[in-house]
Design a protein around this motif. Sequence first.
Motif, PDB file in Angstrom:
ATOM      1  N   THR A   1       0.844  -1.206   0.000  1.00 10.04           N
ATOM      2  CA  THR A   1       0.000   0.000   0.000  1.00 10.04           C
ATOM      3  C   THR A   1       0.871   1.245   0.000  1.00 10.04           C
ATOM      4  O   THR A   1       1.997   1.248   0.507  1.00 10.04           O
ATOM      5  CB  THR A   1      -0.919   0.036   1.233  1.00 10.04           C
TER       6      THR A   1
ATOM      7  N   THR B   1      -3.469   3.582  -2.325  1.00 10.58           N
ATOM      8  CA  THR B   1      -3.305   2.767  -3.528  1.00 10.58           C
ATOM      9  C   THR B   1      -2.809   1.393  -3.117  1.00 10.58           C
ATOM     10  O   THR B   1      -1.782   1.281  -2.423  1.00 10.58           O
ATOM     11  CB  THR B   1      -2.308   3.411  -4.516  1.00 10.58           C
TER      12      THR B   1
ATOM     13  N   THR C   1      -7.652   1.820  -5.930  1.00  4.88           N
ATOM     14  CA  THR C   1      -7.409   2.953  -5.027  1.00  4.88           C
ATOM     15  C   THR C   1      -8.699   3.235  -4.268  1.00  4.88           C
ATOM     16  O   THR C   1      -9.793   2.861  -4.706  1.00  4.88           O
ATOM     17  CB  THR C   1      -6.970   4.213  -5.785  1.00  4.88           C
TER      18      THR C   1
END
Length: 245
Positions: free
Chosen positions: A151, A159, A194
């Motif tokens: 991440t 994201t 996302t």
Amino acid sequence: NSLLIVTWDEDDNVHGNQIATIFVGPMVKKGQYSETINHYYILRTIEDIYGICHVGGDTISPVVPITDCWLKPSITGNSTVCNGNSTTLTGFGGTCCGTTYAWSSGQTTTSISVSPTANTTYTVTATTGNYITTATATITVSASPVATFSTSVNGSIITCTDASTVSSGNIMQWSWNFGDPNSSTNLSSLQSPTHTYTATGTYTVCLTATASDGCANTICHTVSITATAVNEFDTYQALLRKHNL
């Protein structure tokens, strides 16, 4: 697991005269059998079922038990299991009354729970008195995926980058949960999605990766959101007020 035997007195041995004998029970294989039997055969069958001594020994010859009307033993349960999971196998068989089971894995219960890590064949031996029968079942182990992801956080936007793998087949499905239940975009099926959070805090992000054979694996990470999205119009209005414009 009971057995009912219905028969009649034997006839006077006139040629062509037949006396019906009926076996009823869950262990009986349905059908009609043309073999010649008599009361001695039926008695020997019952003796062997219970494992008791033969009455009168074997002075009357030949005396043989009836063996062709019984269902063959079997094993029920899933034939395929995902690596790391378990399945239950259940033995069924034997003729009647007090059948015991012995599995190749060492257990002696009717059902066993197994968690093979490779394709494995299991054998169960069903014993009822003097009757001993066996059945086998092979469990195929399918590869489970290893779910993993990274991440990156930019303000309120996270994201997620999928890095899941599987030793055979392919990853076919990704199920994301961003731990943000009040958001309409809390769930995603994209491979690397996302998400935008509307409040600061610590969230648990989970990914379930499913392989082509149906096996799945889940992993979760926690992320900290320290800033939220800024409404550009509100910011513009605040600047105008600050400068009395």
